[in-house]
Design a protein around this motif. Structure first.
Motif, PDB file in Angstrom:
ATOM      1  N   ARG A  59       0.846  -1.194   0.000  1.00  0.00           N
ATOM      2  CA  ARG A  59       0.000   0.000   0.000  1.00  0.00           C
ATOM      3  C   ARG A  59       0.879   1.240   0.000  1.00  0.00           C
ATOM      4  O   ARG A  59       1.850   1.314   0.749  1.00  0.00           O
ATOM      5  N   ASP A  60       0.502   2.216  -0.823  1.00  0.00           N
ATOM      6  CA  ASP A  60       1.252   3.467  -0.854  1.00  0.00           C
ATOM      7  C   ASP A  60       0.749   4.391   0.249  1.00  0.00           C
ATOM      8  O   ASP A  60      -0.227   4.071   0.940  1.00  0.00           O
ATOM      9  N   PRO A  61       1.406   5.536   0.479  1.00  0.00           N
ATOM     10  CA  PRO A  61       0.987   6.441   1.554  1.00  0.00           C
ATOM     11  C   PRO A  61      -0.442   6.976   1.395  1.00  0.00           C
ATOM     12  O   PRO A  61      -1.025   7.465   2.356  1.00  0.00           O
ATOM     13  N   PHE A  62      -1.029   6.884   0.200  1.00  0.00           N
ATOM     14  CA  PHE A  62      -2.383   7.379  -0.032  1.00  0.00           C
ATOM     15  C   PHE A  62      -3.438   6.296   0.174  1.00  0.00           C
ATOM     16  O   PHE A  62      -4.615   6.523  -0.028  1.00  0.00           O
ATOM     17  N   GLY A  63      -3.021   5.096   0.542  1.00  0.00           N
ATOM     18  CA  GLY A  63      -3.944   4.010   0.815  1.00  0.00           C
ATOM     19  C   GLY A  63      -4.270   3.135  -0.379  1.00  0.00           C
ATOM     20  O   GLY A  63      -5.020   2.181  -0.255  1.00  0.00           O
ATOM     21  N   ARG A  64      -3.721   3.453  -1.533  1.00  0.00           N
ATOM     22  CA  ARG A  64      -3.982   2.634  -2.719  1.00  0.00           C
ATOM     23  C   ARG A  64      -3.121   1.386  -2.677  1.00  0.00           C
ATOM     24  O   ARG A  64      -1.990   1.411  -2.222  1.00  0.00           O
ATOM     25  N   GLN A  65      -3.673   0.295  -3.180  1.00  0.00           N
ATOM     26  CA  GLN A  65      -2.894  -0.930  -3.284  1.00  0.00           C
ATOM     27  C   GLN A  65      -2.064  -0.856  -4.557  1.00  0.00           C
ATOM     28  O   GLN A  65      -2.567  -0.507  -5.628  1.00  0.00           O
ATOM     29  N   VAL A  66      -0.785  -1.165  -4.451  1.00  0.00           N
ATOM     30  CA  VAL A  66       0.146  -1.078  -5.572  1.00  0.00           C
ATOM     31  C   VAL A  66       0.600  -2.486  -5.931  1.00  0.00           C
ATOM     32  O   VAL A  66       0.982  -3.260  -5.056  1.00  0.00           O
ATOM     33  N   HIS A  67       0.542  -2.805  -7.213  1.00  0.00           N
ATOM     34  CA  HIS A  67       1.033  -4.081  -7.737  1.00  0.00           C
ATOM     35  C   HIS A  67       2.209  -3.764  -8.653  1.00  0.00           C
ATOM     36  O   HIS A  67       2.038  -3.083  -9.660  1.00  0.00           O
ATOM     37  N   GLU A  68       3.389  -4.225  -8.293  1.00  0.00           N
ATOM     38  CA  GLU A  68       4.572  -3.990  -9.119  1.00  0.00           C
ATOM     39  C   GLU A  68       5.089  -5.319  -9.659  1.00  0.00           C
ATOM     40  O   GLU A  68       5.011  -6.349  -8.992  1.00  0.00           O
ATOM     41  N   THR A  69       5.627  -5.268 -10.867  1.00  0.00           N
ATOM     42  CA  THR A  69       6.240  -6.434 -11.483  1.00  0.00           C
ATOM     43  C   THR A  69       7.716  -6.141 -11.696  1.00  0.00           C
ATOM     44  O   THR A  69       8.076  -5.086 -12.233  1.00  0.00           O
ATOM     45  N   TYR A  70       8.562  -7.056 -11.252  1.00  0.00           N
ATOM     46  CA  TYR A  70      10.005  -6.929 -11.386  1.00  0.00           C
ATOM     47  C   TYR A  70      10.534  -8.009 -12.322  1.00  0.00           C
ATOM     48  O   TYR A  70       9.973  -9.100 -12.384  1.00  0.00           O
ATOM     49  N   ARG A  76      21.788  -9.842 -12.318  1.00  0.00           N
ATOM     50  CA  ARG A  76      21.044 -10.295 -11.140  1.00  0.00           C
ATOM     51  C   ARG A  76      20.455  -9.152 -10.323  1.00  0.00           C
ATOM     52  O   ARG A  76      20.024  -9.349  -9.194  1.00  0.00           O
ATOM     53  N   SER A  77      20.427  -7.956 -10.868  1.00  0.00           N
ATOM     54  CA  SER A  77      19.738  -6.868 -10.192  1.00  0.00           C
ATOM     55  C   SER A  77      18.264  -6.930 -10.578  1.00  0.00           C
ATOM     56  O   SER A  77      17.863  -7.677 -11.466  1.00  0.00           O
ATOM     57  N   LEU A  78      17.431  -6.151  -9.901  1.00  0.00           N
ATOM     58  CA  LEU A  78      16.000  -6.138 -10.163  1.00  0.00           C
ATOM     59  C   LEU A  78      15.634  -4.915 -10.985  1.00  0.00           C
ATOM     60  O   LEU A  78      16.078  -3.808 -10.696  1.00  0.00           O
ATOM     61  N   LEU A  79      14.812  -5.126 -11.983  1.00  0.00           N
ATOM     62  CA  LEU A  79      14.347  -4.055 -12.851  1.00  0.00           C
ATOM     63  C   LEU A  79      12.837  -3.950 -12.700  1.00  0.00           C
ATOM     64  O   LEU A  79      12.116  -4.922 -12.926  1.00  0.00           O
ATOM     65  N   LEU A  80      12.365  -2.783 -12.288  1.00  0.00           N
ATOM     66  CA  LEU A  80      10.939  -2.537 -12.142  1.00  0.00           C
ATOM     67  C   LEU A  80      10.347  -2.316 -13.524  1.00  0.00           C
ATOM     68  O   LEU A  80      10.711  -1.371 -14.214  1.00  0.00           O
ATOM     69  N   VAL A  81       9.469  -3.211 -13.966  1.00  0.00           N
ATOM     70  CA  VAL A  81       8.959  -3.137 -15.339  1.00  0.00           C
ATOM     71  C   VAL A  81       7.504  -2.704 -15.425  1.00  0.00           C
ATOM     72  O   VAL A  81       7.061  -2.251 -16.476  1.00  0.00           O
ATOM     73  N   ARG A  82       6.735  -2.825 -14.349  1.00  0.00           N
ATOM     74  CA  ARG A  82       5.332  -2.434 -14.408  1.00  0.00           C
ATOM     75  C   ARG A  82       4.819  -2.076 -13.030  1.00  0.00           C
ATOM     76  O   ARG A  82       5.208  -2.687 -12.037  1.00  0.00           O
ATOM     77  N   ARG A  83       3.920  -1.083 -12.993  1.00  0.00           N
ATOM     78  CA  ARG A  83       3.265  -0.709 -11.734  1.00  0.00           C
ATOM     79  C   ARG A  83       1.795  -0.449 -12.030  1.00  0.00           C
ATOM     80  O   ARG A  83       1.465   0.249 -12.975  1.00  0.00           O
ATOM     81  N   ARG A  84       0.935  -1.032 -11.222  1.00  0.00           N
ATOM     82  CA  ARG A  84      -0.504  -0.793 -11.323  1.00  0.00           C
ATOM     83  C   ARG A  84      -1.025  -0.379  -9.960  1.00  0.00           C
ATOM     84  O   ARG A  84      -0.570  -0.883  -8.942  1.00  0.00           O
ATOM     85  N   TYR A  85      -1.997   0.544  -9.968  1.00  0.00           N
ATOM     86  CA  TYR A  85      -2.617   1.013  -8.734  1.00  0.00           C
ATOM     87  C   TYR A  85      -4.046   0.501  -8.649  1.00  0.00           C
ATOM     88  O   TYR A  85      -4.732   0.373  -9.646  1.00  0.00           O
ATOM     89  N   ARG A  86      -4.470   0.237  -7.439  1.00  0.00           N
ATOM     90  CA  ARG A  86      -5.866  -0.069  -7.162  1.00  0.00           C
ATOM     91  C   ARG A  86      -6.277   0.876  -6.038  1.00  0.00           C
ATOM     92  O   ARG A  86      -5.636   0.925  -4.998  1.00  0.00           O
TER      93      ARG A  86
END
Length: 94
Positions: A59-70, A76-86
């Motif tokens: 959950r972000d500071p505004f209360g929305r649920q965040v779905h991220e895809t790495y 071997r590092s992580l790359l943030l490729v997608r973010r969706r908010y609910r």
């Protein structure tokens, strides 16, 4: 006239590509709650195949649920490729 045509084409092509990219970034910036917020994690995912993806929810500071895809990069590092908010009422941003 022969020199003006290539210059005009270059200007028009440059305008098309610059206006299409306004507000879009191919690289998402991590936000508080993201796995990569504050830098890459100390541990590396050594057994996961390169190019594989996984999701992370918070959950972000505004209360929305965040779905991220790495995605796991070749180093071997992580790359943030997608973010969706609910939002609070359960409606997606898509």
């Amino acid at each position: 006239m022969k020199t003006a045509l290539p210059v005009l084409c270059t200007l028009l092509l440059g305008a098309c590509t610059s206006t299409a990219s306004v507000g879009y970034s191919p690289y998402l910036e991590p936000i508080p709650g993201s796995i990569t917020y504050g830098g890459q994690p100390r541990t590396k995912l050594t057994k996961a195949p390169i190019g594989s993806t996984f999701s992370h929810q918070f959950r972000d500071p505004f209360g929305r649920q965040v779905h991220e895809t790495y995605m796991i990069a070749p180093d071997r590092s992580l790359l943030l490729v997608r973010r969706r908010y609910r939002d609070l009422f359960g409606f997606d941003d898509d």
